[in-house]
Design a protein around this motif. Sequence first.
Motif, PDB file in Angstrom:
ATOM      1  N   GLY A  44     -84.423 122.501  44.891  1.00 22.71           N
ATOM      2  CA  GLY A  44     -84.055 123.385  43.788  1.00 22.71           C
ATOM      3  C   GLY A  44     -82.639 123.112  43.302  1.00 22.71           C
ATOM      4  N   ASP A  47     -80.417 117.577  40.054  1.00 22.85           N
ATOM      5  CA  ASP A  47     -80.678 116.875  38.802  1.00 22.85           C
ATOM      6  C   ASP A  47     -79.911 115.563  38.830  1.00 22.85           C
ATOM      7  OD1 ASP A  47     -81.770 116.458  36.302  1.00 22.85           O
ATOM      8  OD2 ASP A  47     -80.305 117.683  35.247  1.00 22.85           O
ATOM      9  N   GLN A  68     -95.092 120.378  44.772  1.00 21.41           N
ATOM     10  CA  GLN A  68     -94.771 121.102  43.547  1.00 21.41           C
ATOM     11  C   GLN A  68     -93.269 121.060  43.264  1.00 21.41           C
ATOM     12  OE1 GLN A  68     -96.101 125.152  43.471  1.00 21.41           O
ATOM     13  NE2 GLN A  68     -95.553 125.436  41.337  1.00 21.41           N
ATOM     14  N   ALA A  69     -92.458 121.201  44.287  1.00 19.61           N
ATOM     15  CA  ALA A  69     -91.003 121.141  44.124  1.00 19.61           C
ATOM     16  C   ALA A  69     -90.568 119.748  43.676  1.00 19.61           C
ATOM     17  CB  ALA A  69     -90.303 121.535  45.420  1.00 19.61           C
ATOM     18  N   SER A  72     -91.413 119.430  40.008  1.00 17.81           N
ATOM     19  CA  SER A  72     -90.430 120.176  39.209  1.00 17.81           C
ATOM     20  C   SER A  72     -89.125 119.399  39.089  1.00 17.81           C
ATOM     21  CB  SER A  72     -90.157 121.539  39.837  1.00 17.81           C
ATOM     22  OG  SER A  72     -91.294 122.352  39.773  1.00 17.81           O
ATOM     23  N   LEU A  73     -88.695 118.792  40.179  1.00 16.82           N
ATOM     24  CA  LEU A  73     -87.477 117.986  40.159  1.00 16.82           C
ATOM     25  C   LEU A  73     -87.635 116.813  39.212  1.00 16.82           C
ATOM     26  CD1 LEU A  73     -84.672 117.147  41.104  1.00 16.82           C
ATOM     27  CD2 LEU A  73     -85.745 116.119  43.119  1.00 16.82           C
ATOM     28  N   ALA A  75     -89.593 116.598  36.668  1.00 11.96           N
ATOM     29  CA  ALA A  75     -89.651 117.105  35.295  1.00 11.96           C
ATOM     30  C   ALA A  75     -88.256 117.430  34.769  1.00 11.96           C
ATOM     31  CB  ALA A  75     -90.539 118.343  35.235  1.00 11.96           C
ATOM     32  N   ARG A  76     -87.355 117.869  35.646  1.00 14.89           N
ATOM     33  CA  ARG A  76     -85.983 118.194  35.239  1.00 14.89           C
ATOM     34  C   ARG A  76     -85.139 116.956  35.008  1.00 14.89           C
ATOM     35  NH1 ARG A  76     -86.290 121.779  39.658  1.00 14.89           N
ATOM     36  NH2 ARG A  76     -84.862 120.485  40.852  1.00 14.89           N
TER      37      ARG A  76
END
Length: 96
Positions: A44, A47, A68-69, A72-73, A75-76
């Motif tokens: 979390g 970036d 999933q984490a 998300s990473l 995607a960021r």
Amino acid sequence: MAHSPVRTVVLARSLAEFHAWCRQTRTSPRDRSVLYASGPHALGGLDGVEIVRHGMWRDRLDEAAYTQAVASLEARQSPQAGATFSSSDSPYAARN
């Protein structure tokens, strides 16, 4: 106090496998530019990092939340930040 940004995030099944990756790539596990992603919580807020997938990184008890984490990473990540991803089925994938 300013902290150095994390540059390489290592996805591994366990701390022992992270240490094996460090030995193989001749990287100190205490290197501040390397982070072992010990769980979804560790990903979390990151970036602009290089993501290294090591060995059987998905074979974890928290696999669904971890995957999933990671998604998300990714995607960021911004292409302008020079983010890179590497993956290998080999338990000794070298860092780019």
